[in-house]
Structure formats: structure tokens, C-alpha cells
Design a protein around this motif. Structure first.
Motif, PDB file in Angstrom:
ATOM      1  N   ALA A  80     -14.600  -0.003   0.327  1.00 15.70           N
ATOM      2  CA  ALA A  80     -13.138   0.064   0.286  1.00 15.70           C
ATOM      3  C   ALA A  80     -12.540  -1.124   1.031  1.00 15.70           C
ATOM      4  O   ALA A  80     -11.538  -1.687   0.614  1.00 15.70           O
ATOM      5  CB  ALA A  80     -12.660   1.366   0.916  1.00 15.70           C
ATOM      6  N   ARG A  81     -13.181  -1.520   2.148  1.00 14.78           N
ATOM      7  CA  ARG A  81     -12.646  -2.625   2.922  1.00 14.78           C
ATOM      8  C   ARG A  81     -12.730  -3.925   2.118  1.00 14.78           C
ATOM      9  O   ARG A  81     -11.868  -4.771   2.199  1.00 14.78           O
ATOM     10  CB  ARG A  81     -13.426  -2.742   4.231  1.00 14.78           C
ATOM     11  N   ARG A  82     -13.807  -4.047   1.372  1.00 11.45           N
ATOM     12  CA  ARG A  82     -13.957  -5.266   0.599  1.00 11.45           C
ATOM     13  C   ARG A  82     -12.890  -5.353  -0.489  1.00 11.45           C
ATOM     14  O   ARG A  82     -12.411  -6.429  -0.815  1.00 11.45           O
ATOM     15  CB  ARG A  82     -15.358  -5.298  -0.034  1.00 11.45           C
ATOM     16  N   GLN A  83     -12.508  -4.169  -1.024  1.00  9.79           N
ATOM     17  CA  GLN A  83     -11.515  -4.185  -2.089  1.00  9.79           C
ATOM     18  C   GLN A  83     -10.168  -4.712  -1.606  1.00  9.79           C
ATOM     19  O   GLN A  83      -9.483  -5.412  -2.322  1.00  9.79           O
ATOM     20  CB  GLN A  83     -11.297  -2.756  -2.609  1.00  9.79           C
ATOM     21  N   ASP A  84      -9.765  -4.347  -0.364  1.00 12.75           N
ATOM     22  CA  ASP A  84      -8.432  -4.696   0.104  1.00 12.75           C
ATOM     23  C   ASP A  84      -8.509  -5.208   1.536  1.00 12.75           C
ATOM     24  O   ASP A  84      -8.453  -4.440   2.483  1.00 12.75           O
ATOM     25  CB  ASP A  84      -7.530  -3.457   0.017  1.00 12.75           C
ATOM     26  N   PRO A  85      -8.655  -6.507   1.714  1.00 16.01           N
ATOM     27  CA  PRO A  85      -8.831  -7.041   3.070  1.00 16.01           C
ATOM     28  C   PRO A  85      -7.586  -6.892   3.947  1.00 16.01           C
ATOM     29  O   PRO A  85      -7.698  -6.902   5.164  1.00 16.01           O
ATOM     30  CB  PRO A  85      -9.149  -8.521   2.821  1.00 16.01           C
ATOM     31  N   ASP A  86      -6.382  -6.714   3.333  1.00 14.44           N
ATOM     32  CA  ASP A  86      -5.155  -6.599   4.127  1.00 14.44           C
ATOM     33  C   ASP A  86      -4.977  -5.212   4.731  1.00 14.44           C
ATOM     34  O   ASP A  86      -4.149  -5.021   5.603  1.00 14.44           O
ATOM     35  CB  ASP A  86      -3.930  -6.904   3.255  1.00 14.44           C
ATOM     36  N   ARG A  87      -5.753  -4.256   4.228  1.00  8.45           N
ATOM     37  CA  ARG A  87      -5.544  -2.876   4.632  1.00  8.45           C
ATOM     38  C   ARG A  87      -5.999  -2.681   6.070  1.00  8.45           C
ATOM     39  O   ARG A  87      -7.087  -3.081   6.450  1.00  8.45           O
ATOM     40  CB  ARG A  87      -6.332  -1.978   3.686  1.00  8.45           C
ATOM     41  N   ASP A  88      -5.142  -2.037   6.872  1.00  9.08           N
ATOM     42  CA  ASP A  88      -5.463  -1.753   8.265  1.00  9.08           C
ATOM     43  C   ASP A  88      -6.537  -0.668   8.310  1.00  9.08           C
ATOM     44  O   ASP A  88      -6.323   0.439   7.822  1.00  9.08           O
ATOM     45  CB  ASP A  88      -4.187  -1.277   8.971  1.00  9.08           C
ATOM     46  N   PRO A  89      -7.732  -0.956   8.889  1.00  8.80           N
ATOM     47  CA  PRO A  89      -8.792   0.064   8.902  1.00  8.80           C
ATOM     48  C   PRO A  89      -8.409   1.289   9.730  1.00  8.80           C
ATOM     49  O   PRO A  89      -8.954   2.364   9.518  1.00  8.80           O
ATOM     50  CB  PRO A  89      -9.982  -0.661   9.518  1.00  8.80           C
ATOM     51  N   GLY A  90      -7.479   1.130  10.678  1.00  5.39           N
ATOM     52  CA  GLY A  90      -7.028   2.280  11.470  1.00  5.39           C
ATOM     53  C   GLY A  90      -5.964   3.109  10.769  1.00  5.39           C
ATOM     54  O   GLY A  90      -5.544   4.134  11.281  1.00  5.39           O
TER      55      GLY A  90
END
Lengths: 111, 130
Positions: free
Chosen positions: A6-16
Motif C-alpha cells: 500500500a505504501r508503494r502505491q501512494d508515497p504521499d500517504r501519511d503512514p500514521g
């Protein structure tokens, strides 16, 4: 291994997930406000329909709408950007004043 | 008290807050906002509790019922005013890079809630006997 994908799909997304958590906090607050407004309306119309009761009801409805409006605007801001701007003090004060006014309304109804 | 009045002015002057220091990481501001919202929910719950005491304890004597309801409503008012005040203070402290403000309020509020809860138990027991 779904999280790294999921992180790779959207690098702008805040993991927190901070904006999402804040959005949900606003939702919970509107829910609390709704419960409060329903109890206020029940108190206002308890002894049958009267002019002061209807006025208090309308006032609580307006305050509830005010709170919903602030929450709605903030939720839209939070959803629009990945790093949303800080909440405006004016809106924080307005939300708190809606709450205070509801309590004052309640004090008038109880007495 | 004077500090509180100065903060009240800040509630309605967002530009003034923004002039201070530099903008912190947006995540800190969001966390501060969530704390504010949690306090606002506490205030709404206290106010709802005031309405509930008035509505759902009809067998109580008038004085006790109104007294308890007003105490809860007043606690709700204090809680929401303090919520926005504390939020402004935290926001400013973060912008200036200072320590976050400490507060006696959570301890006070929990004492008040405990006293109201004990009063409620006593009143309901006495009210049922009488």
C-alpha cells in the motif's frame, strides 16, 4: 505484506493516517453533539409544546447545525490535501461557543 | 486571568497566532486538534449528562435534580472553554518551540466528576427511600 504494498502505491500517504484520524475525531464529535441536541429537544418538549420550548428547540437546532457546518468544512479540508493546514482558532472558538450556548440553553430549560 | 483574556483575543485572531514562530509539522497540529476535539466531546457528554439528569431522574426532589443538572452543565461550559484555550496555548507553544503548557484542569475535572458521581449515588438511594 499488504502494508508495504500500500505504501508503494501512494508515497504521499501519511503512514500514521493523521488526517483520517482527525476526520474520524470530528465525526465522533458531531455524533456527541447530535446526542446532546436530541436530549435538549426532549427536555424542551417534555411538558408539552409551549412557546419557550419551541424557541429553545429551534435554538438548539441552529447550534447543532453550526457545529455540523464547522465539522463539515474541516472534514473537507482534511480530505482535500495530504498535509492539511492547522485548524483556525476562529473555528475552534466557534465550535466551543456552540457547545457553551447549548449548555446555557439547557440551564434555561432546566430552571 | 489576564493571560486567559489575552488568549481569548487570540481565538478570534488567527493571523496573530500565525505570526508567532514557525509552522510545526502538520501532524503535531492535527494531534493537538484531536485533543481539542476529545475535550469538546467530554464537554458535550457533560452537557448531555445534565439534560439526562433532568429528564431521567424525575422522582428526585426539585432542588437536587436542578442542582445536579446545573453542576453538570456548568462543568460542560468550563470544559469547552478550557478546551479551546488549551488548544491555542499548545498551538502557540509548538510554534515558538517551547514546552507544552501543563494544566491542573484534568485533575480538577476528575475530582468534580467523582464528587458528582458520589452525590448521584447518595441522592438516588435517599430519593428511593423518601
Amino acid at each position: 505484506m499488504s502494508a508495504p504494498a500500500a505504501r508503494r502505491q501512494d508515497p504521499d500517504r501519511d503512514p500514521g493516517l493523521q488526517p483520517e484520524r482527525t476526520r474520524l475525531a470530528w465525526r465522533r464529535t458531531t455524533l456527541s453533539g447530535t446526542v446532546c441536541a436530541v436530549l435538549a429537544v426532549k427536555t424542551a418538549l417534555h411538558g408539552g409544546v409551549s412557546a419557550p420550548g419551541v424557541v429553545a428547540c429551534a435554538l438548539c437546532g441552529v447550534l447543532w447545525l453550526g457545529l455540523l457546518n464547522i465539522a463539515h468544512r474541516r472534514i473537507r479540508t482534511l480530505a482535500a490535501t495530504t498535509a492539511p493546514a492547522a485548524f483556525a482558532p476562529r473555528h475552534a472558538a466557534a465550535a466551543a461557543l456552540c457547545t457553551v450556548a447549548m449548555a446555557v440553553c439547557g440551564a434555561a430549560l432546566v430552571l | 486571568m489576564i493571560e486567559f483574556v489575552r488568549n481569548v483575543r487570540l481565538w478570534f485572531a488567527p493571523a496573530e497566532v500565525r505570526q508567532d514562530g514557525e509552522t510545526p509539522d502538520y501532524r503535531f497540529s492535527l494531534a493537538n486538534e484531536r485533543t481539542f476535539l476529545a475535550w469538546l466531546r467530554t464537554a458535550l457528554a457533560l452537557i448531555g449528562g445534565g439534560f439526562a439528569v433532568d429528564q431521567f431522574l424525575p422522582d428526585l426532589r426539585w432542588g437536587w435534580r436542578v442542582g445536579l443538572a446545573l453542576a453538570l452543565l456548568a462543568a460542560g461550559v468550563l470544559c469547552s472553554l478550557r478546551a479551546v484555550n488549551h488548544w491555542v496555548r499548545c498551538e502557540r507553544a509548538m510554534r515558538r518551540g517551547e514546552d507544552l503548557p501543563v494544566s491542573r484542569f484534568p485533575a480538577l475535572l476528575s475530582l468534580v466528576v467523582a464528587v458528582v458521581a458520589v452525590a448521584m449515588v447518595v441522592v438516588v438511594l435517599v430519593g428511593w427511600e423518601g
